[in-house]
Design an enzyme around this catalytic site. Sequence first.
Site, PDB file in Angstrom:
ATOM      1  CD  GLU A  68      -1.722  -2.428   1.292  1.00 22.86           C
ATOM      2  OE1 GLU A  68      -2.524  -3.316   0.945  1.00 22.86           O
ATOM      3  OE2 GLU A  68      -0.595  -2.683   1.788  1.00 22.86           O
ATOM      4  CG  HIS A 137      -9.959  -7.851   7.216  1.00 21.99           C
ATOM      5  ND1 HIS A 137      -9.240  -8.700   8.023  1.00 21.99           N
ATOM      6  CD2 HIS A 137      -9.242  -7.709   6.081  1.00 21.99           C
ATOM      7  CE1 HIS A 137      -8.134  -9.079   7.391  1.00 21.99           C
ATOM      8  NE2 HIS A 137      -8.114  -8.492   6.214  1.00 21.99           N
TER       9      HIS A 137
END
Length: 332
Positions: A68, A137
């Site tokens: 990322e 998550h």
Amino acid sequence: MAGAGGTPEAKTTYREAMREALHEALRSDDRVFLMGEDVGRYGGCFGVSLGLLEEFGPERVRDTPLSESAFVGAGIGAALAGMRPIVEIMTVNFSLLALDQILNNAATLLHMSGGQLPVPLVIRMTTGAGRQLAAQHSHSLEGWYAHIPGIRVLAPATLEDARHMLAPALADPDPVLIFEHGSLYNVSGELPAPTAPVDLDHAAIRRPGTDISLITYGGSLPKALAAADELAAEGISAEVLDLRTLRPLDDAAITATVTRTHRAVVIDEAWRTGSLAAEVSARIAEGSFYDLDAPVERVCSAEVPMPYARRLEEAALPQTAGIVAAAHRAVD
């Protein structure tokens, strides 16, 4: 079908509305490209970019390595070079790996360069819980990003905003973060043809009311609207304000709704401590204290790592029943 004033409407889903927004952006401006993990061959982790690779090719729909920090940094560099990148980060928890790029580069370069280096970058990511994805998550961290000067933070909660927020976000010279709540992707309904560009500077009243204001955004909007329906059956008129843009907040809209109803419930899926709900509550106290007939109520997630078990997850999240109960505490 036709909407108000004969405006044609089309049946769609939140996911399809986002996909059409991406398609329009890629089709209308050669500087636009999409990059992120699995956005190409796989069609996106949540199916939003399905079919775009086949139409626009690998130069404009780019699968990236699982880094990322690297691909958000590449997006910043492309924006500095005159492109209009759309960077997709699968879920908000992964964005923490790119926080240095977002905070120290994207948000600050325009200021640190004396206005010479704008960063017209759009970063999309999924946020929120309610889908049994467990503690790693299921974060709702958009309030963290709304703390950062130099960026705009959007939380589209309706089909219209999912479809039409991307274009003005790409036109913004500053970095824009778009948080898409995972529970909304399958929401379906009629999408009216646009009558005007989406306004990124103002909150939206989704339901007018006179007795209490329910102030929320993103995935909590459907719960707030359901709570307003239940309250209406009991004779309580609830106004529902969708913040839509979390940075900058629309102070005038927040003040106006509280001035009308004299009571407020702020619903925020983030944890209560240091939350966006805390900021909104503080602004109400600063701007509308003498209009209040009851203390501001907050409905937030339990301050625990999000449980995996469905019943525990549901108990940890803001729910319609909790919003109704909070409204009763303010009104009764």
